[in-house]
Design a protein around this motif. Structure first.
Motif, short mmCIF file in Angstrom:
data_model
loop_
_atom_site.label_atom_id
_atom_site.label_comp_id
_atom_site.label_asym_id
_atom_site.label_seq_id
_atom_site.Cartn_x
_atom_site.Cartn_y
_atom_site.Cartn_z
N UNK A 1 0.84 -1.21 0.00
CA UNK A 1 0.00 0.00 0.00
C UNK A 1 0.87 1.25 0.00
N UNK A 2 1.91 1.28 0.82
CA UNK A 2 2.82 2.43 0.88
C UNK A 2 3.51 2.62 -0.47
N UNK A 3 3.91 1.53 -1.08
CA UNK A 3 4.57 1.62 -2.39
C UNK A 3 3.60 2.16 -3.45
N UNK A 4 2.34 1.73 -3.37
CA UNK A 4 1.35 2.17 -4.36
C UNK A 4 0.78 3.55 -4.04
N UNK A 5 0.89 3.97 -2.79
CA UNK A 5 0.29 5.24 -2.35
C UNK A 5 1.33 6.03 -1.55
N UNK A 6 2.34 6.57 -2.23
CA UNK A 6 3.40 7.27 -1.49
C UNK A 6 2.94 8.60 -0.89
N UNK A 7 1.87 9.17 -1.41
CA UNK A 7 1.36 10.44 -0.91
C UNK A 7 0.61 10.22 0.40
N UNK A 8 1.07 10.85 1.47
CA UNK A 8 0.42 10.64 2.77
C UNK A 8 -0.79 11.54 2.98
N UNK A 9 -0.82 12.73 2.40
CA UNK A 9 -1.79 13.73 2.84
C UNK A 9 -2.82 14.16 1.80
N UNK A 10 -2.46 14.41 0.58
CA UNK A 10 -3.41 14.99 -0.37
C UNK A 10 -3.56 14.12 -1.59
N UNK A 11 -4.80 13.83 -1.98
CA UNK A 11 -5.01 13.02 -3.20
C UNK A 11 -4.45 13.76 -4.42
N UNK A 12 -3.64 13.07 -5.17
CA UNK A 12 -3.01 13.69 -6.34
C UNK A 12 -3.82 13.46 -7.62
N UNK A 13 -4.65 12.43 -7.62
CA UNK A 13 -5.41 12.09 -8.83
C UNK A 13 -6.85 11.77 -8.44
N UNK A 14 -7.66 11.62 -9.47
CA UNK A 14 -9.06 11.25 -9.25
C UNK A 14 -9.14 9.89 -8.56
#
Length: 191
Positions: free
Chosen positions: A137-150
């Motif tokens: 999950x961390x590898x697939x979702x490196x952004x901790x705070x703000x959604x970068x895409x839809x």
């Protein structure tokens, strides 16, 4: 009321917001230009509204699942802590409602420090509870705070109404706090 791992953090959050209401009666300018008064009011209300809507949206996905499952759908598919990010936006909105730059900055910084700490504890809990899944999950979702895409939405969700209702009330409490801070500010300004 049940005690959970987040109860101490919630008590501290509550204390910070009660302190903000009290401090707003004393700290800040005694007069404001019309544009600053309405600008801070509107911007604060927009932040609180976005925080409430965002917290409700996140809660649809995580309410009742937080400690039992690794939630990776909805807003959690794009960032790991969207609920906490919404809390920061809400804190900024409440700080703006005080119409005091000092109180706004202090409130935002205190709540940010609190949720960053909570996020680090939560990440450790998830890494311990779901070692392989969390690493992926961390590898697939490196952004901790703000959604970068839809966000890609699942076809259906298991929503637990009793837990979701509590989340709805929690998110809605930002509006009550905004009103209390706004009234405290009016008291300070003598309106």
């Amino acid at each position: 009321m049940t005690e959970s791992a987040s109860s101490p953090r919630l008590r501290i959050t509550f204390a910070i917001y009660i302190a903000l209401v009290a401090a707003t009666t004393l700290v800040g300018p005694q007069e404001l230009s019309t544009w600053r008064y309405y600008g801070m009011s509107i911007l604060g209300f927009i932040c609180v509204t976005l925080a409430c809507l965002g917290r409700i949206w996140c809660s649809v996905f995580i309410a009742g699942h937080k400690d039992a499952d690794l939630v990776t759908t909805g807003p959690y598919a794009r960032c790991r802590h969207p609920l906490y990010a919404c809390s920061i936006v809400g804190a900024l909105g409440l700080g703006l409602a005080s119409k005091s730059v000092l109180l706004c900055v202090m409130t935002a910084l205190l709540i940010t420090a609190l949720v960053v700490y909570a996020a680090s504890c939560e990440e450790q809990f998830l890494a311990d509870s779901f070692p392989e899944q969390f690493k992926a999950y961390v590898a697939a979702t490196p952004n901790m705070w703000w959604p970068a895409r839809a966000v890609v939405l699942p076809d259906n969700l298991d929503v637990r109404p009793a837990v979701f209702w509590k989340s709805f009330l929690d998110a809605g409490s930002f509006f009550a706090l905004w009103l209390l801070v706004a009234v405290a500010c009016e008291f300070r300004l003598g309106h």
